[in-house]
Design an enzyme around this catalytic site. Structure first.
Site, PDB file in Angstrom:
ATOM      1  N   SER A 126       0.838  -1.203   0.000  1.00  0.00           N
ATOM      2  CA  SER A 126       0.000   0.000   0.000  1.00  0.00           C
ATOM      3  C   SER A 126       0.868   1.246   0.000  1.00  0.00           C
ATOM      4  O   SER A 126       1.977   1.243   0.558  1.00  0.00           O
ATOM      5  CB  SER A 126      -0.856  -0.047   1.272  1.00  0.00           C
ATOM      6  OG  SER A 126      -1.449   1.196   1.511  1.00  0.00           O
ATOM      7  N   TYR A 151      -1.954  -0.551  11.086  1.00  0.00           N
ATOM      8  CA  TYR A 151      -2.172  -1.155   9.769  1.00  0.00           C
ATOM      9  C   TYR A 151      -0.997  -0.836   8.845  1.00  0.00           C
ATOM     10  O   TYR A 151      -0.426  -1.724   8.199  1.00  0.00           O
ATOM     11  CB  TYR A 151      -3.487  -0.650   9.145  1.00  0.00           C
ATOM     12  CG  TYR A 151      -3.577  -0.983   7.666  1.00  0.00           C
ATOM     13  CD1 TYR A 151      -3.753  -2.298   7.252  1.00  0.00           C
ATOM     14  CD2 TYR A 151      -3.424   0.008   6.686  1.00  0.00           C
ATOM     15  CE1 TYR A 151      -3.787  -2.614   5.886  1.00  0.00           C
ATOM     16  CE2 TYR A 151      -3.455  -0.298   5.342  1.00  0.00           C
ATOM     17  CZ  TYR A 151      -3.642  -1.610   4.946  1.00  0.00           C
ATOM     18  OH  TYR A 151      -3.661  -1.916   3.604  1.00  0.00           O
ATOM     19  N   LYS A 155       2.050  -3.320   6.880  1.00  0.00           N
ATOM     20  CA  LYS A 155       2.458  -3.384   5.464  1.00  0.00           C
ATOM     21  C   LYS A 155       3.963  -3.141   5.351  1.00  0.00           C
ATOM     22  O   LYS A 155       4.641  -3.800   4.553  1.00  0.00           O
ATOM     23  CB  LYS A 155       1.669  -2.373   4.627  1.00  0.00           C
ATOM     24  CG  LYS A 155       0.198  -2.738   4.464  1.00  0.00           C
ATOM     25  CD  LYS A 155      -0.017  -3.998   3.619  1.00  0.00           C
ATOM     26  CE  LYS A 155      -1.433  -4.511   3.666  1.00  0.00           C
ATOM     27  NZ  LYS A 155      -1.661  -5.785   3.007  1.00  0.00           N
TER      28      LYS A 155
HETATM   29  P1  NAD Z   1     -11.132  -6.708   1.692  1.00  0.00           P
HETATM   30  O1  NAD Z   1     -11.300  -6.618   3.170  1.00  0.00           O
HETATM   31  O2  NAD Z   1     -12.268  -6.423   0.799  1.00  0.00           O
HETATM   32  O3  NAD Z   1     -10.544  -8.145   1.293  1.00  0.00           O
HETATM   33  C1  NAD Z   1      -9.639  -8.852   2.106  1.00  0.00           C
HETATM   34  C2  NAD Z   1     -10.158 -10.277   2.179  1.00  0.00           C
HETATM   35  O4  NAD Z   1      -9.228 -11.060   2.958  1.00  0.00           O
HETATM   36  C3  NAD Z   1     -11.501 -10.382   2.892  1.00  0.00           C
HETATM   37  O5  NAD Z   1     -12.379 -11.136   2.069  1.00  0.00           O
HETATM   38  C4  NAD Z   1     -11.202 -11.110   4.200  1.00  0.00           C
HETATM   39  O6  NAD Z   1     -12.271 -11.930   4.609  1.00  0.00           O
HETATM   40  C5  NAD Z   1      -9.966 -11.888   3.828  1.00  0.00           C
HETATM   41  N1  NAD Z   1      -9.064 -12.206   4.952  1.00  0.00           N
HETATM   42  C6  NAD Z   1      -8.559 -11.375   5.885  1.00  0.00           C
HETATM   43  N2  NAD Z   1      -7.729 -12.036   6.705  1.00  0.00           N
HETATM   44  C7  NAD Z   1      -7.706 -13.325   6.265  1.00  0.00           C
HETATM   45  C8  NAD Z   1      -7.031 -14.490   6.676  1.00  0.00           C
HETATM   46  N3  NAD Z   1      -6.186 -14.503   7.726  1.00  0.00           N
HETATM   47  N4  NAD Z   1      -7.232 -15.635   5.993  1.00  0.00           N
HETATM   48  C9  NAD Z   1      -8.072 -15.680   4.928  1.00  0.00           C
HETATM   49  N5  NAD Z   1      -8.741 -14.605   4.489  1.00  0.00           N
HETATM   50  C10 NAD Z   1      -8.557 -13.427   5.158  1.00  0.00           C
HETATM   51  O7  NAD Z   1      -9.884  -5.750   1.332  1.00  0.00           O
HETATM   52  P2  NAD Z   1      -9.367  -5.247  -0.084  1.00  0.00           P
HETATM   53  O8  NAD Z   1      -9.670  -3.816  -0.202  1.00  0.00           O
HETATM   54  O9  NAD Z   1      -9.782  -6.181  -1.144  1.00  0.00           O
HETATM   55  O10 NAD Z   1      -7.799  -5.360   0.166  1.00  0.00           O
HETATM   56  C11 NAD Z   1      -7.037  -6.456  -0.306  1.00  0.00           C
HETATM   57  C12 NAD Z   1      -5.595  -6.239   0.048  1.00  0.00           C
HETATM   58  O11 NAD Z   1      -5.147  -4.999  -0.501  1.00  0.00           O
HETATM   59  C13 NAD Z   1      -5.315  -6.135   1.559  1.00  0.00           C
HETATM   60  O12 NAD Z   1      -4.078  -6.770   1.810  1.00  0.00           O
HETATM   61  C14 NAD Z   1      -5.211  -4.645   1.792  1.00  0.00           C
HETATM   62  O13 NAD Z   1      -4.410  -4.347   2.914  1.00  0.00           O
HETATM   63  C15 NAD Z   1      -4.561  -4.202   0.502  1.00  0.00           C
HETATM   64  N6  NAD Z   1      -4.801  -2.788   0.164  1.00  0.00           N
HETATM   65  C16 NAD Z   1      -6.095  -2.325   0.109  1.00  0.00           C
HETATM   66  C17 NAD Z   1      -6.322  -0.998  -0.205  1.00  0.00           C
HETATM   67  C18 NAD Z   1      -7.719  -0.430  -0.223  1.00  0.00           C
HETATM   68  O14 NAD Z   1      -7.875   0.785  -0.058  1.00  0.00           O
HETATM   69  N7  NAD Z   1      -8.749  -1.223  -0.443  1.00  0.00           N
HETATM   70  C19 NAD Z   1      -5.236  -0.148  -0.479  1.00  0.00           C
HETATM   71  C20 NAD Z   1      -3.943  -0.657  -0.429  1.00  0.00           C
HETATM   72  C21 NAD Z   1      -3.738  -1.989  -0.096  1.00  0.00           C
HETATM   73  C1  WQD Z   2      -9.282   9.663   1.142  1.00  0.00           C
HETATM   74  C2  WQD Z   2      -9.407  11.150   1.422  1.00  0.00           C
HETATM   75  C3  WQD Z   2      -9.814  11.722   3.717  1.00  0.00           C
HETATM   76  C4  WQD Z   2     -13.773   9.977   4.034  1.00  0.00           C
HETATM   77  C5  WQD Z   2      -6.744   4.684   3.046  1.00  0.00           C
HETATM   78  C6  WQD Z   2      -5.666   4.036   3.849  1.00  0.00           C
HETATM   79  C7  WQD Z   2      -4.529   3.640   2.951  1.00  0.00           C
HETATM   80  C8  WQD Z   2      -5.026   2.795   1.777  1.00  0.00           C
HETATM   81  C9  WQD Z   2      -6.120   3.482   1.046  1.00  0.00           C
HETATM   82  C10 WQD Z   2      -4.980   0.484   2.382  1.00  0.00           C
HETATM   83  C11 WQD Z   2      -8.695  11.595   2.701  1.00  0.00           C
HETATM   84  C12 WQD Z   2     -10.977  12.117   2.850  1.00  0.00           C
HETATM   85  C13 WQD Z   2     -12.555  10.385   3.550  1.00  0.00           C
HETATM   86  C14 WQD Z   2     -14.744  10.949   4.364  1.00  0.00           C
HETATM   87  C15 WQD Z   2     -13.208  12.665   3.670  1.00  0.00           C
HETATM   88  N1  WQD Z   2      -5.593   1.565   2.227  1.00  0.00           N
HETATM   89  N2  WQD Z   2     -12.275  11.697   3.375  1.00  0.00           N
HETATM   90  N3  WQD Z   2     -14.417  12.273   4.172  1.00  0.00           N
HETATM   91  O1  WQD Z   2      -7.010   7.637   3.987  1.00  0.00           O
HETATM   92  O2  WQD Z   2      -6.251   8.137   1.611  1.00  0.00           O
HETATM   93  O3  WQD Z   2      -6.203   5.844   2.441  1.00  0.00           O
HETATM   94  O4  WQD Z   2      -7.169   3.813   1.990  1.00  0.00           O
HETATM   95  O5  WQD Z   2      -3.810   0.248   2.294  1.00  0.00           O
HETATM   96  O6  WQD Z   2      -3.659   2.919   3.750  1.00  0.00           O
HETATM   97  O7  WQD Z   2      -5.211   4.968   4.825  1.00  0.00           O
HETATM   98  O8  WQD Z   2      -8.365   6.860   1.973  1.00  0.00           O
HETATM   99  O9  WQD Z   2     -10.698   6.911   1.293  1.00  0.00           O
HETATM  100  O10 WQD Z   2     -10.159   7.013   3.763  1.00  0.00           O
HETATM  101  O11 WQD Z   2      -9.635   8.965   2.330  1.00  0.00           O
HETATM  102  O12 WQD Z   2     -12.956  13.869   3.520  1.00  0.00           O
HETATM  103  O13 WQD Z   2     -15.831  10.659   4.837  1.00  0.00           O
HETATM  104  O14 WQD Z   2     -10.784  11.447   1.627  1.00  0.00           O
HETATM  105  O15 WQD Z   2      -9.561  12.705   4.694  1.00  0.00           O
HETATM  106  O16 WQD Z   2      -8.134  12.840   2.488  1.00  0.00           O
HETATM  107  P1  WQD Z   2      -6.918   7.237   2.586  1.00  0.00           P
HETATM  108  P2  WQD Z   2      -9.800   7.366   2.369  1.00  0.00           P
END
Ligand code: NAD
Ligand code: WQD
Length: 339
Positions: A126, A151, A155
């Site tokens: 991330s 969190y 990562k």
């Molecule tokens: P999500 O929560 O929709 O999907 C994650 C899935 O993993 C879920 O279905 C959950 O049930 C499963 N899971 C969690 N722990 C588990 C375990 N120990 N064993 C088996 N299954 C498990 O999340 P997402 O948005 O699809 O994110 C996927 C990956 O991408 C994660 O590693 C997350 O940290 C990373 N990521 C997400 C974002 C974002 O904003 N969505 C941004 C950057 C990185």
């Molecule tokens: C985006 C922008 C908020 C909600 C997060 C995780 C990051 C990555 C992606 C996993 C920010 C603003 C939000 C609201 C708002 N995930 N906001 N009102 O914080 O950039 O990133 O998701 O790895 O690790 O931190 O994403 O969608 O929460 O926010 O003004 O109700 O929107 O302040 O500037 P963020 P977000």
């Protein structure tokens, strides 16, 4: 047909990756404990692809469960590891659960892979690993700052685990996602937040659908063009296709040990207020909002330098921000049965 194990494949990004893997001719096998999801997205995947997806419910931290999956459903050409907890706020409340799950599942997965001679791993990292960057756009060489949350720390630590362990015979690509948004153009899969969404786009679509009264913009006094935070919002299908490109890169590479990191984003910074206005213009649906105080831990501006992924993975985003928002809205409408 090459089998790919997809952990967390019932979740938001994993489900989109499963579709793209099938489109590219792979046979995905999904593992998920459904701790943060249910079967809805897997059903959507099967409907989009007209294919049954092999699914095992269980915890990636449970090595004996994983061993069973590798025995039954292997051999796997590669593993895509999406399974993790991802809520920044929840990680502050339950730090040990986040360390246990996110670190423990990576370690037990890698040990199991080793036991079955599987070396290829694509890891979900991330942009959070960069913390509050001094300079934007951030590239893969930008040094990590102290993580803003447990969190984020998981990562960073997972990347350190990968960097140390690959020398013992893994071929690893760590993909640092910026802000994934949108949904599949078919509106059959998309983001399914649990309870009140923390992320901006699901909050926008739920407000547009009338489920939330109004959206609060967290701060308009940042040093940005309109005072609201800047982010790099990437369509989830573009992101999923980046995984397939990473897999192709692994297959082409001859190195026995490999560790590469790529940013996956659009390379463009968009402010929160711009995003809200684009949503209103694109969909024609109003989103009531008010300016509120800053949210603690928020980064002022971040967006990715994605030239490494463009050049080496031969990957480029295809969807515009308007398409991302329209697809997110189409998915929300389908969920709520809004015509
Ligand atoms: P999500 O929560 O929709 O999907 C994650 C899935 O993993 C879920 O279905 C959950 O049930 C499963 N899971 C969690 N722990 C588990 C375990 N120990 N064993 C088996 N299954 C498990 O999340 P997402 O948005 O699809 O994110 C996927 C990956 O991408 C994660 O590693 C997350 O940290 C990373 N990521 C997400 C974002 C974002 O904003 N969505 C941004 C950057 C990185
Ligand atoms: C985006 C922008 C908020 C909600 C997060 C995780 C990051 C990555 C992606 C996993 C920010 C603003 C939000 C609201 C708002 N995930 N906001 N009102 O914080 O950039 O990133 O998701 O790895 O690790 O931190 O994403 O969608 O929460 O926010 O003004 O109700 O929107 O302040 O500037 P963020 P977000």
């Amino acid at each position: 047909m090459k089998k790919v194990l997809v952990t967390g494949g019932a979740g938001y990004i994993g489900a989109h990756a499963v579709v793209e893997l099938i489109n590219a001719g792979y046979e995905p096998v999904v593992v998920d404990d459904l701790s943060k999801s249910d079967r809805t997205l897997l059903e959507g995947v099967e409907s989009i692809t007209s294919r049954k997806v092999q699914f095992f419910q269980g915890d990636c931290g449970d090595t004996s469960f994983l061993k069973g999956v590798f025995e039954w459903a292997g051999p796997f050409a590669a593993v895509m590891h999406f399974a993790a907890y991802k809520s920044v706020g929840e990680s502050v409340e339950q730090p040990l659960e986040y360390y246990r799950n996110n670190l423990g599942s990576l370690v037990s997965l890698m040990k199991t892979m080793k036991g079955f001679g599987v070396a290829n791993l694509i890891f979900s990292s991330s942009c959070t690993v960069y913390g509050q960057p001094d300079v934007v756009p951030v590239n893969e060489e930008t040094p990590f700052k102290r993580a803003e949350s447990p969190y984020g720390a998981t990562k960073q630590m997972c990347e350190r685990i990968l960097e140390d362990a690959y020398l013992t015979g893994y071929r690893v690509i760590s993909l640092r996602y910026f802000n994934p948004v949108g949904a599949h153009p078919s509106a059959q899969i998309g983001e399914l937040p649990i309870g009140r969404p923390n992320n901006l786009v699901p909050f926008i679509t739920q407000t547009a659908a009338g489920i939330r009264e109004k959206l609060t913009v967290f701060g308009n006094d940042y040093d940005t063009p309109d005072g609201s935070c800047v982010r790099d919002f990437i369509h989830v299908v573009d992101l999923a296709q980046g995984h397939v490109k990473a897999l192709e890169y692994l297959h082409k590479s001859r190195s026995e040990k490999l560790f590469e990191v790529f940013n996956l984003g659009t390379g463009e910074g968009v402010t929160v207020l711009q995003l809200i206005n684009k949503f209103i213009e694109t969909t024609g649906v109003n989103v009531p909002y008010a300016i509120g105080p800053r949210r603690s831990g928020d980064v002022e501006k971040t967006y990715g330098d994605v030239s490494k992924a463009n050049n080496i993975l031969q990957w480029k985003t295809k969807y515009s921000i308007e398409e991302s928002l329209q697809h997110a809205w189409n998915w929300e409408k389908k969920l709520r049965d809004i015509k």
